[in-house]
Structure formats: structure tokens, C-alpha cells
Write a protein that holds these residues in place. Structure first.
Motif, PDB file in Angstrom:
ATOM      1  N   ALA A   7      -3.704  -1.106  -4.698  1.00 21.33           N
ATOM      2  CA  ALA A   7      -4.551   0.148  -4.530  1.00 21.33           C
ATOM      3  C   ALA A   7      -4.147   1.517  -5.284  1.00 21.33           C
ATOM      4  O   ALA A   7      -4.897   2.068  -5.627  1.00 21.33           O
ATOM      5  N   THR A   8      -2.798   1.585  -5.472  1.00 20.10           N
ATOM      6  CA  THR A   8      -2.450   2.703  -6.350  1.00 20.10           C
ATOM      7  C   THR A   8      -2.654   2.651  -7.785  1.00 20.10           C
ATOM      8  O   THR A   8      -3.310   3.573  -8.445  1.00 20.10           O
ATOM      9  N   THR A   9      -2.437   1.418  -8.319  1.00 17.35           N
ATOM     10  CA  THR A   9      -2.764   1.107  -9.554  1.00 17.35           C
ATOM     11  C   THR A   9      -4.546   1.532  -9.931  1.00 17.35           C
ATOM     12  O   THR A   9      -4.709   1.873 -11.046  1.00 17.35           O
TER      13      THR A   9
ATOM     14  N   ARG B 147      -8.790   4.433 -12.182  1.00 24.56           N
ATOM     15  CA  ARG B 147      -9.972   5.180 -11.798  1.00 24.56           C
ATOM     16  C   ARG B 147     -10.101   6.949 -12.221  1.00 24.56           C
ATOM     17  O   ARG B 147     -11.007   7.326 -12.861  1.00 24.56           O
ATOM     18  N   SER B 148      -8.852   7.366 -11.953  1.00 21.79           N
ATOM     19  CA  SER B 148      -8.770   8.934 -11.913  1.00 21.79           C
ATOM     20  C   SER B 148      -8.215   9.306 -13.227  1.00 21.79           C
ATOM     21  O   SER B 148      -8.303  10.584 -13.486  1.00 21.79           O
TER      22      SER B 148
ATOM     23  N   GLN C 245      -6.929   8.659  -0.229  1.00 22.61           N
ATOM     24  CA  GLN C 245      -6.156   8.020  -1.576  1.00 22.61           C
ATOM     25  C   GLN C 245      -4.846   7.696  -1.258  1.00 22.61           C
ATOM     26  O   GLN C 245      -4.027   8.089  -0.430  1.00 22.61           O
ATOM     27  N   PRO C 246      -4.459   6.576  -1.923  1.00 22.92           N
ATOM     28  CA  PRO C 246      -2.862   6.093  -1.854  1.00 22.92           C
ATOM     29  C   PRO C 246      -1.771   7.090  -2.412  1.00 22.92           C
ATOM     30  O   PRO C 246      -0.974   6.416  -3.243  1.00 22.92           O
TER      31      PRO C 246
END
Length: 254
Positions: free
Chosen positions: A57-59, A64-65, A100-101
């Protein structure tokens, strides 16, 4: 005289047979009980799976950001006495908070199989980025120069007021509050520095379509780029409102 030993041998044989029967029955009963009882999931298995979920999820979020930086993931230990039925379907994972993670997180782990259950697993995702840091104590209204700041790696999940990652975002700007040595600069600490001062001689540009008209003026107050100030038209003597476009430059709408 041989009857008694024969009787003892017969009794011993009967006892061994009964013991063997009882042992078989016990094994069968234990096997049947094991089939009825669900296999238990160890807490360490849930921690490992939650860590894998947070890593992915963090990757994905950083990709994306378009955020550059390294991250570290820590999942809190669960009560070792916790026992949950093994799931006959793949476990599902959902980030409960925050959106967000990054920072302190809570992951909902659920089994939607024949013996459903849900568990909330807390953890923390640390994101390290190079941010702008004060190189020395600075006073309010200080206009920042390259000697006042430097870039250093910090855990931005702890910078709840925000942070800045480029020198271009701070150089020439003015502090709204004092800052301490090695303090990370947040956007709320900065405002654009004035490039026009009260009494400065400025060029007033009036735009209308493709037509530009320029005239001399005098600033009646200080102004930063993008702000609106009062300017005196030195030709007509009129006071007008104009937007500061840069040092010595203001614009009015026709």
C-alpha cells in the motif's frame, strides 16, 4: 499345578487387548475432535501478512503521488494468547485510518470464510524525505537566504504542519514566526517577501487585450508578488489599486 500360570497369562493377554482397544478408541476420538476444531492462526502470522499489505500500500501510494523518499514499516505486536480460527478463504486487508498509509495506521484484517472474524492491527509507516531545515535561530520577518537553511532527511510523518522540499520554495521569502535551530520549515511559517516598498517608484502597466499602457507611479504601501497595493499615478495624480508583478512593477486591469 500349571493352571494358575496359564490363568495369569490369559488375564494379562486380555488386559493388553483391552488397553490396545482403548488406545485405538482414544486415537480415533482425538482425530475426530481435531477434525471438528479449526486450526488456529498464530499472531505472528497476522503481523507478517499485515506488514506485507502495508508495504504494498505504501509503495503504491508513493508511486501514485510521485513522492521520493525511503520508508520504514512497523507493526505492533499482538497478544500472544490471541487465537483465531484459520480462514478457509484469503484474508482481506483494509486501511482503516488514516486515508493514506503514512504515520500511525490501523489495518482491519478480516476473514470472510466459514468461521468469520475481524481484527484491528495498529502500526506505523515512517516516510523519510529531504526537507528544508533552519541552519540557525531566525527571527520573525527575516528574509531567508541560502545561509539560513539547508536540506536534511526527516521523518515527514511527524511534521503535521507540513514541510518544504526545495530551496526555491523558501529563498527570498519572509518568516511569519521565529524558528529554532534545526527546525523544519512548514509552509505556514513563510510568506512572500515584499518586493515593493512604500514610496518606491514603480511602473504601472494597464492591460486590455493585446494593448499595454505604461505610466510612472509611486507605491503607497509595501507589497509582495501577487498582492494588491495602492499606487499613485504620477501623471494623473489618481490613486489606483494594482497587483504587484515583481520588483518595481505593478499591473492594473483596464
Amino acid at each position: 499345578m500349571n493352571a494358575q500360570p496359564t490363568l495369569f497369562r490369559h488375564a494379562a493377554k486380555t488386559t493388553r487387548s483391552r488397553f490396545a482397544i482403548f488406545a485405538c478408541l482414544a486415537l480415533l476420538s482425538a482425530s475426530a475432535l481435531a477434525e471438528q476444531m479449526p486450526t488456529l492462526s498464530h499472531p505472528d502470522q497476522l503481523i507478517d501478512e499485515t506488514r506485507k499489505f502495508l508495504e504494498q500500500a505504501t509503495t503504491d501510494y508513493l508511486r501514485r503521488s510521485d513522492i521520493a523518499g525511503r520508508h520504514e514499516i512497523e507493526v505492533n505486536r499482538l497478544d500472544p494468547r490471541l487465537r483465531l480460527a484459520s480462514c478457509d478463504k484469503p484474508l482481506t486487508f483494509k486501511l482503516e485510518s488514516p486515508a493514506q498509509p503514512i504515520g500511525r495506521v490501523t489495518v482491519r484484517v478480516s476473514c470472510e470464510g466459514s468461521s468469520p472474524w475481524s481484527l484491528f492491527v495498529p502500526g506505523q509507516v515512517r516516510l523519510f524525505r529531504d526537507v528544508i531545515i533552519a541552519a540557525r535561530p531566525l527571527k520573525r520577518d527575516s528574509t531567508l537566504s541560502a545561509a539560513d537553511v539547508y536540506l536534511a532527511e526527516r521523518d515527514v510523518s511527524l511534521l503535521t504542519q507540513g514541510y518544504l522540499t526545495s530551496l526555491d520554495q523558501v529563498l527570498g521569502n519572509k518568516l511569519t514566526r521565529p524558528v529554532q535551530l534545526d527546525q523544519a520549515l512548514a509552509p505556514t511559517l513563510l510568506q512572500l517577501a515584499e518586493v515593493v516598498r512604500k514610496g518606491d517608484q514603480v511602473v504601472i502597466t494597464a492591460r486590455s487585450g493585446g494593448i499595454n499602457v505604461r505610466m510612472p507611479g509611486e507605491a503607497m504601501s509595501d507589497g509582495a508578488p501577487g498582492t494588491q497595493i495602492r499606487v499613485k499615478n504620477l501623471r494623473s495624480g489618481r490613486i489606483v489599486k494594482a497587483r504587484v508583478a515583481g520588483p518595481g512593477q505593478v499591473e492594473v486591469a483596464m
